[in-house]
Design an enzyme around this catalytic site. Structure first.
Site, short mmCIF file in Angstrom:
data_model
loop_
_atom_site.label_atom_id
_atom_site.label_comp_id
_atom_site.label_asym_id
_atom_site.label_seq_id
_atom_site.Cartn_x
_atom_site.Cartn_y
_atom_site.Cartn_z
N ARG A 114 0.87 -1.19 0.00
CA ARG A 114 0.00 0.00 0.00
C ARG A 114 0.91 1.23 0.00
O ARG A 114 1.72 1.40 0.91
CB ARG A 114 -0.90 0.00 1.24
CG ARG A 114 -1.64 1.31 1.42
CD ARG A 114 -2.72 1.26 2.47
NE ARG A 114 -3.89 0.53 2.02
CZ ARG A 114 -5.13 0.69 2.50
NH1 ARG A 114 -5.36 1.58 3.46
NH2 ARG A 114 -6.13 -0.02 2.04
N HIS A 125 -7.50 0.74 -6.12
CA HIS A 125 -7.70 -0.08 -4.92
C HIS A 125 -8.41 -1.36 -5.36
O HIS A 125 -9.55 -1.63 -4.99
CB HIS A 125 -8.54 0.71 -3.91
CG HIS A 125 -8.54 0.12 -2.53
ND1 HIS A 125 -7.76 -0.96 -2.16
CD2 HIS A 125 -9.24 0.48 -1.41
CE1 HIS A 125 -7.98 -1.23 -0.89
NE2 HIS A 125 -8.88 -0.39 -0.42
N GLN A 157 -10.28 -3.93 -2.88
CA GLN A 157 -11.56 -3.47 -2.34
C GLN A 157 -12.72 -3.92 -3.23
O GLN A 157 -13.79 -4.32 -2.75
CB GLN A 157 -11.54 -1.94 -2.25
CG GLN A 157 -12.86 -1.33 -1.80
CD GLN A 157 -13.21 -1.68 -0.38
OE1 GLN A 157 -12.39 -1.56 0.51
NE2 GLN A 157 -14.44 -2.14 -0.14
N ASP A 167 -17.19 7.21 -1.02
CA ASP A 167 -15.89 7.12 -0.34
C ASP A 167 -15.58 8.53 0.17
O ASP A 167 -16.24 9.50 -0.22
CB ASP A 167 -14.82 6.62 -1.35
CG ASP A 167 -13.44 6.46 -0.74
OD1 ASP A 167 -13.32 6.37 0.50
OD2 ASP A 167 -12.45 6.41 -1.51
N CYS A 212 -16.50 1.91 1.19
CA CYS A 212 -15.32 1.08 1.45
C CYS A 212 -14.82 1.23 2.89
O CYS A 212 -14.11 0.35 3.38
CB CYS A 212 -14.22 1.41 0.45
SG CYS A 212 -13.75 3.15 0.45
N ARG A 242 -14.11 -8.33 2.63
CA ARG A 242 -12.68 -8.11 2.37
C ARG A 242 -11.90 -9.36 2.78
O ARG A 242 -10.96 -9.77 2.09
CB ARG A 242 -12.15 -6.90 3.17
CG ARG A 242 -12.69 -5.54 2.77
CD ARG A 242 -12.33 -5.15 1.34
NE ARG A 242 -10.90 -5.24 1.06
CZ ARG A 242 -10.03 -4.27 1.32
NH1 ARG A 242 -10.41 -3.13 1.83
NH2 ARG A 242 -8.74 -4.42 1.01
N1 NVA Z 1 -9.87 6.76 -1.23
C1 NVA Z 1 -9.50 6.36 0.11
C2 NVA Z 1 -9.76 4.91 0.30
C3 NVA Z 1 -9.43 4.38 1.67
C4 NVA Z 1 -9.72 2.93 1.81
C5 NVA Z 1 -8.04 6.70 0.34
O1 NVA Z 1 -7.23 6.47 -0.57
O2 NVA Z 1 -7.70 7.20 1.40
N1 CP Z 2 -11.35 0.01 2.79
C1 CP Z 2 -10.06 -0.07 3.16
O1 CP Z 2 -9.17 -0.33 2.36
O2 CP Z 2 -9.87 0.15 4.47
P1 CP Z 2 -8.45 0.32 5.19
O3 CP Z 2 -7.87 1.63 4.72
O4 CP Z 2 -8.78 0.32 6.65
O5 CP Z 2 -7.57 -0.83 4.79
#
Ligand code: NVA
Ligand code: CP
Length: 312
Positions: free
Chosen positions: A106, A133, A136, A227, A267, A295
């Site tokens: 990540r 992502h 997800q 989101d 999400c 998930r």
């Molecule tokens: N769009 C959000 C998703 C988090 C799961 C982010 O990148 O922070």
């Molecule tokens: N939805 C999701 O990816 O959550 P986290 O950021 O907690 O992993």
């Protein structure tokens, strides 16, 4: 097993366009069978997690999924490894390749993920970047499948920021024949290359609509999805965005325009009172907790698939 568990053996997942329609559907079927206790893949291997952004669901679902396969997990926190001190990614990738069986990353830049995949021969999985992502979306599609019994022909409307989740939803919905509508403020639309790719993947099986009109976008939809309005790394922009994004808030009045059986997805983490109201998030049409649970099953299925796990 008929779902073809070895379909993704040895493969990277850098973005959803790396997969075919059949591979996505097969992965969802495997996850559903794991969830139902019908299959029990076994794979005593080692997963590395290299996360430079925060995570609850992705970190824990990958970890528990790996433990349920009989495997082990190493959390390669950047502050506890040489990654945080600037060791080149190319070097880190080649070393981790010698120790691990699979690596989930990540991070911010998609290019960093690509670099890892180029220098490591083990499967490298996108656990979220600024652009995508993909993991997800497997959970989102499984939740849709559970709610409606099938995917093809459904319409999902995403409201808010044209971000990483929107990009992967565009591709994922297009791959499985779900009509996708994305409603965002005009300067926050998804990147054109994701829209074009989604249109190409959808072909004449499903539709792809990008709009600035939230009311029209939700009309008759089977699922509303949102989101956060400012993603990780954009925290400084959050307060300025609130008035711009307000018309895209998923609230009871917008939900009333969707199909009467419509479900609501997010999400998570959610900002109540911003992109979604508490009554909708906690309401009877919300499926966010099932979505979060999924998930785990989809992550376990993905790990089993890329590792070529044995089914018991
Ligand atoms: N769009 C959000 C998703 C988090 C799961 C982010 O990148 O922070
Ligand atoms: N939805 C999701 O990816 O959550 P986290 O950021 O907690 O992993």
């Amino acid at each position: 097993m008929s779902t073809g568990i070895e379909t993704l053996k040895g493969r990277d997942l850098l973005g959803l366009a790396d997969l075919t329609s059949l591979e996505v559907l097969s992965l969802l079927e495997l996850a559903a069978q794991i969830k139902a206790g019908k299959v029990n893949p076994h794979c005593p291997k080692v997963l590395g997690l290299l996360f430079t952004k925060a995570s609850t669901r992705t970190r824990v679902s990958f970890s528990v999924g790996m433990y349920r396969l009989g495997g082990q997990v190493i959390d390669l926190r950047p502050d506890a490894t040489q990654v945080g001190r600037g060791e080149p990614l190319e070097d880190t990738a080649r070393v981790l390749d010698r120790y691990l069986d699979v690596l989930a990353i990540r991070t911010y830049e998609q290019q960093d993920l690509i670099t890892f995949a180029q220098y490591a021969s083990i499967p490298v999985i996108n656990a979220l970047t600024d652009l995508e992502h993909p993991c997800q979306i497997f959970a989102d599609l499984l939740t849709l499948r559970e709610a409606f019994g099938q995917l093809e022909g459904l319409t999902l409307t995403y409201l808010g920021d044209g971000n990483n989740v929107a990009h992967s939803l565009l591709l994922g919905c297009a791959l499985v024949g779900v009509n996708i509508r994305v409603a965002t403020p005009k300067d926050y639309q998804p990147l054109p290359n994701f829209v074009e790719k989604a249109k190409m993947l959808a072909g004449d099986r499903s539709s792809v609509l990008i709009t600035t009109d939230p009311q029209a976008a939700v009309d008759g939809a089977h699922a509303l999805y949102t989101d956060v309005w400012a993603s990780m790394g954009q925290e400084d922009l959050a307060s300025n965005r609130i008035p711009i994004f307000q018309p895209y808030q998923v609230n009871l009045s917008l939900l009333a325009k969707a199909d009467t059986d419509a479900i609501v997805l997010h999400c998570l983490p959610a900002h109540r009172g911003e992109e979604i109201t508490t009554d909708v998030l906690e309401g009877s049409q919300s499926r966010v907790w099932d979505q979060a649970e999924n998930r785990l099953h989809t992550q376990q299925a993905l790990l089993a698939s890329v590792l070529g796990a044995k089914i018991e």
